[in-house]
Design an enzyme around this catalytic site. Sequence first.
Site, mmCIF file in Angstrom:
data_model
loop_
_atom_site.group_PDB
_atom_site.id
_atom_site.type_symbol
_atom_site.label_atom_id
_atom_site.label_comp_id
_atom_site.label_asym_id
_atom_site.label_seq_id
_atom_site.Cartn_x
_atom_site.Cartn_y
_atom_site.Cartn_z
ATOM 1 C CG ASN A 180 -1.488 1.511 1.574
ATOM 2 O OD1 ASN A 180 -2.410 2.166 0.812
ATOM 3 N ND2 ASN A 180 -1.363 1.746 2.853
ATOM 4 N NE ARG B 292 -1.341 -9.200 7.359
ATOM 5 C CZ ARG B 292 -0.826 -8.084 8.226
ATOM 6 N NH1 ARG B 292 -0.171 -6.961 7.261
ATOM 7 N NH2 ARG B 292 -1.831 -7.215 8.568
ATOM 8 C CG HIS C 36 -4.981 1.786 4.167
ATOM 9 N ND1 HIS C 36 -5.921 3.036 5.200
ATOM 10 C CD2 HIS C 36 -5.296 1.208 5.423
ATOM 11 C CE1 HIS C 36 -6.355 2.864 6.297
ATOM 12 N NE2 HIS C 36 -6.164 1.304 6.506
ATOM 13 C CG ASP D 272 -0.122 -4.075 5.934
ATOM 14 O OD1 ASP D 272 0.155 -4.594 7.337
ATOM 15 O OD2 ASP D 272 0.501 -3.047 5.849
ATOM 16 C CD GLU E 257 -3.610 -4.914 8.823
ATOM 17 O OE1 GLU E 257 -4.361 -4.987 9.829
ATOM 18 O OE2 GLU E 257 -3.900 -4.241 7.304
ATOM 19 N NE ARG F 23 -11.036 1.010 -0.345
ATOM 20 C CZ ARG F 23 -12.215 0.755 -0.076
ATOM 21 N NH1 ARG F 23 -13.582 1.924 -1.441
ATOM 22 N NH2 ARG F 23 -13.054 -0.468 -0.131
HETATM 23 C C1 AAO Z 1 4.676 3.634 12.599
HETATM 24 C C2 AAO Z 1 4.746 4.730 14.100
HETATM 25 C C3 AAO Z 1 3.657 5.981 13.978
HETATM 26 C C4 AAO Z 1 4.297 6.733 12.346
HETATM 27 C C5 AAO Z 1 4.135 5.818 11.476
HETATM 28 C C6 AAO Z 1 5.264 6.627 9.997
HETATM 29 O O1 AAO Z 1 4.039 3.562 14.938
HETATM 30 O O2 AAO Z 1 3.856 6.906 14.997
HETATM 31 O O3 AAO Z 1 3.395 7.473 12.334
HETATM 32 O O4 AAO Z 1 5.270 4.842 11.389
HETATM 33 O O5 AAO Z 1 6.568 6.518 10.262
HETATM 34 C C7 AAO Z 1 2.450 -0.917 11.753
HETATM 35 C C8 AAO Z 1 2.639 0.019 13.330
HETATM 36 C C9 AAO Z 1 2.376 1.377 12.791
HETATM 37 C C10 AAO Z 1 3.488 2.142 12.339
HETATM 38 C C11 AAO Z 1 3.673 1.240 11.137
HETATM 39 C C12 AAO Z 1 4.541 1.523 10.071
HETATM 40 O O6 AAO Z 1 0.812 -0.723 13.771
HETATM 41 O O7 AAO Z 1 2.946 2.192 14.526
HETATM 42 O O8 AAO Z 1 3.607 3.424 12.100
HETATM 43 O O9 AAO Z 1 3.740 -0.007 10.766
HETATM 44 O O10 AAO Z 1 5.697 1.766 10.496
HETATM 45 C C13 AAO Z 1 -4.821 0.860 10.639
HETATM 46 C C14 AAO Z 1 -5.217 0.052 9.651
HETATM 47 C C15 AAO Z 1 -4.778 -1.334 9.880
HETATM 48 C C16 AAO Z 1 -3.298 -1.559 10.036
HETATM 49 C C17 AAO Z 1 -3.197 -0.948 11.838
HETATM 50 C C18 AAO Z 1 -2.445 -0.979 12.847
HETATM 51 O O11 AAO Z 1 -6.138 -0.126 9.058
HETATM 52 O O12 AAO Z 1 -3.859 -1.656 8.235
HETATM 53 O O13 AAO Z 1 -4.255 0.826 11.148
HETATM 54 N N1 AAO Z 1 -3.045 -2.518 10.279
HETATM 55 C C19 AAO Z 1 -1.691 -3.115 9.408
HETATM 56 C C20 AAO Z 1 0.077 -3.810 9.593
HETATM 57 C C21 AAO Z 1 0.052 -3.000 11.126
HETATM 58 C C22 AAO Z 1 1.126 -1.481 10.041
HETATM 59 C C23 AAO Z 1 0.611 -0.733 9.340
HETATM 60 C C24 AAO Z 1 -0.692 -1.725 8.726
HETATM 61 C C25 AAO Z 1 1.461 -0.895 8.397
HETATM 62 O O14 AAO Z 1 -0.582 -4.651 10.552
HETATM 63 O O15 AAO Z 1 1.933 -3.792 11.610
HETATM 64 O O16 AAO Z 1 1.643 -0.866 11.161
HETATM 65 O O17 AAO Z 1 1.620 -1.055 6.807
HETATM 66 C C26 AAO Z 1 -9.589 1.604 13.721
HETATM 67 C C27 AAO Z 1 -9.512 1.095 11.991
HETATM 68 C C28 AAO Z 1 -8.473 0.481 11.732
HETATM 69 C C29 AAO Z 1 -7.133 0.915 11.952
HETATM 70 C C30 AAO Z 1 -7.330 1.010 13.729
HETATM 71 C C31 AAO Z 1 -5.786 1.630 13.895
HETATM 72 O O18 AAO Z 1 -9.850 0.409 13.788
HETATM 73 O O19 AAO Z 1 -11.350 0.456 11.844
HETATM 74 O O20 AAO Z 1 -8.505 -0.156 10.132
HETATM 75 O O21 AAO Z 1 -6.318 -0.183 11.350
HETATM 76 O O22 AAO Z 1 -8.365 2.015 13.523
HETATM 77 O O23 AAO Z 1 -5.800 2.540 13.485
HETATM 78 C C32 AAO Z 1 -12.345 0.246 18.012
HETATM 79 C C33 AAO Z 1 -12.692 0.287 16.478
HETATM 80 C C34 AAO Z 1 -12.148 -0.107 15.026
HETATM 81 C C35 AAO Z 1 -10.739 0.486 15.054
HETATM 82 C C36 AAO Z 1 -9.924 0.830 16.379
HETATM 83 C C37 AAO Z 1 -8.769 1.930 16.909
HETATM 84 O O24 AAO Z 1 -11.952 -0.875 17.893
HETATM 85 O O25 AAO Z 1 -13.792 -1.157 16.366
HETATM 86 O O26 AAO Z 1 -12.501 -0.549 14.180
HETATM 87 O O27 AAO Z 1 -11.612 0.520 17.477
HETATM 88 O O28 AAO Z 1 -9.141 2.567 16.501
#
Ligand code: AAO
Length: 512
Positions: A115, A210, A216, A212, A248, A173
């Site tokens: 992505n 998988r 988005h 990621d 995912e 997206r």
């Molecule tokens: C890091 C730093 C950031 C910095 C960035 C860039 O932490 O501060 O800005 O670098 O320098 C992983 C880490 C991130 C990391 C990133 C890149 O988790 O912390 O950022 O690597 O190094 C969303 C996405 C989902 C994603 C998830 C973590 O939709 O795709 O966030 N997962 C994948 C991987 C993950 C990875 C990435 C994607 C990026 O598995 O390891 O990130 O490659 C809502 C939305 C979700 C959203 C969440 C969190 O969820 O629905 O789509 O996920 O928010 O933002 C209730 C709601 C539920 C909601 C939830 C949380 O439960 O029902 O829907 O609350 O609010």
Amino acid sequence: MKLFILVALFGLSLAQHNPNIKNGRTAIVHLFEWRWADIAAECERYLGPNGFGGVQISPPNEHILVDNPWRPWWQRYQPIGYNLCSRSGSENELRDMITRCNNVGVNIYVDAVINHMCGSGGGEGTHSSCGSWFSASKKDFPSVPFSYLDFNDNKCKTGSGEIENYGDVNQVRDCRLVGLLDLALEKDYVRGKVANFMNKLIDMGVAGFRVDACKHMWPGDLDNVYRRLNNLNTKWFPSGSRPFIFQEVIDLGGEPISAKEYYHLGRVTEFKYGAKLGDVFRKWNGEKLSYTKNWGEGWGFMSDGNALVFIDNHDNQRGHGAGGASIITFWDSRLYKMAVGYMLAHPYGVTRVMSSYRWDRNFVNGKDQNDWIGPPSNSNGATKPVPINPDQTCGDGWVCEHRWRQIKNMVIFRNVVNGQPQANWWDNQSNQVAFGRGNRGFIVFNNDNSILDVTLNTGLPGGTYCDVISGQKEGSRCTGKQIQVGGDGRAHFNISNSEEDPFIAIHADSKL
Ligand code: AAO
């Protein structure tokens, strides 16, 4: 002609739902942050012999190196390019691992980060896992190459360039997810580069991906990329096999983008599964185990054929992603063994077992300040090998949930009952339940604060069976409890709520 095209399209998408697992195996394990050399050894010494079907590996692409905080696990979700040297090892080590795992019947699934590239604040230079030069500020990644023309910033309409509101489909997206430079997957050029990266891995022998952050990406863009993918390597897979795709998408409801937009492309991660089963085993929100009689689609989950299920994942075991406090992890080991056991006994979905490392948690106002900590490493950031203790557990901070006897034996249980329907349900209208799988296996849980003492119809042929939770069958003897099943299929079970593992599982291959 139209019908033919329709059938062809339908066929292609269904194929991508098939995990291509070999020899009747059924479960995948995520060896989070493991080195390729350790995964190769684990396939040969443990996963192959114990019936594991596949491994989800950490992203193999070249990634940024983050100094502050020091070498977090999440640096691997910030690609610098598609060279295959990463914190887990070199391209040669990756190829050797894929070959050796395939040779013992264990599939490899790659975590594909397509992505985005690194964060916009990622700087400039060669601070990357293969030493390739890049500039985040100029959006220049010459090792691919991608330039500023290959990103979505013109398409994104928010003031900050970030996703500001998950209620707006276009933002989600076309804008940046947590600052990550968002690739323009509508461009033929970008689609081609991404597909080349995935095809290289397919040709090396991986069984699928998988994908990621699919929420988005536009489903139409993903469809285009997936159509460019090669069939699997015929050295290990039947000719014409399509890569397994599991996407995912976090869909707990309440957002305009839903998981179902992706069903025709492959399987989708069912995040409701672990969140709800967490409530059930913790007895939160009035949930009871007896309510899981119609577990699966009956609980509003996606259809069985679309679901990839898990109790926890690398994000929600440390408060990233979604699922909330109900998610059960290795930190709650007693509940965890029961929840994973339930998942592996139940017919719904393709199952993924988590394998983690320990880190020092530091909660401030309910948030873990150390949620970034990377795998066990030396001070220079090099990931430590996974040492195996004499009792088969892992050392040096590697948790190896997949080696816990109860979990490993339930992976075998799932293989033994593969294809059998759920049968002989029983519950006490509270937190004691039991169910079987045809005439091949039976499991009983006591998550009440009272003793379970009951005679049940197991559906199994008469005989003496070894419980694979308290022990296991070793040669002709049983190291755990023995269960007598009568000629009528009935057996007596007694499980105290104070036992270390208050559940019992028996199956055709645990018969003495
Ligand atoms: C890091 C730093 C950031 C910095 C960035 C860039 O932490 O501060 O800005 O670098 O320098 C992983 C880490 C991130 C990391 C990133 C890149 O988790 O912390 O950022 O690597 O190094 C969303 C996405 C989902 C994603 C998830 C973590 O939709 O795709 O966030 N997962 C994948 C991987 C993950 C990875 C990435 C994607 C990026 O598995 O390891 O990130 O490659 C809502 C939305 C979700 C959203 C969440 C969190 O969820 O629905 O789509 O996920 O928010 O933002 C209730 C709601 C539920 C909601 C939830 C949380 O439960 O029902 O829907 O609350 O609010």
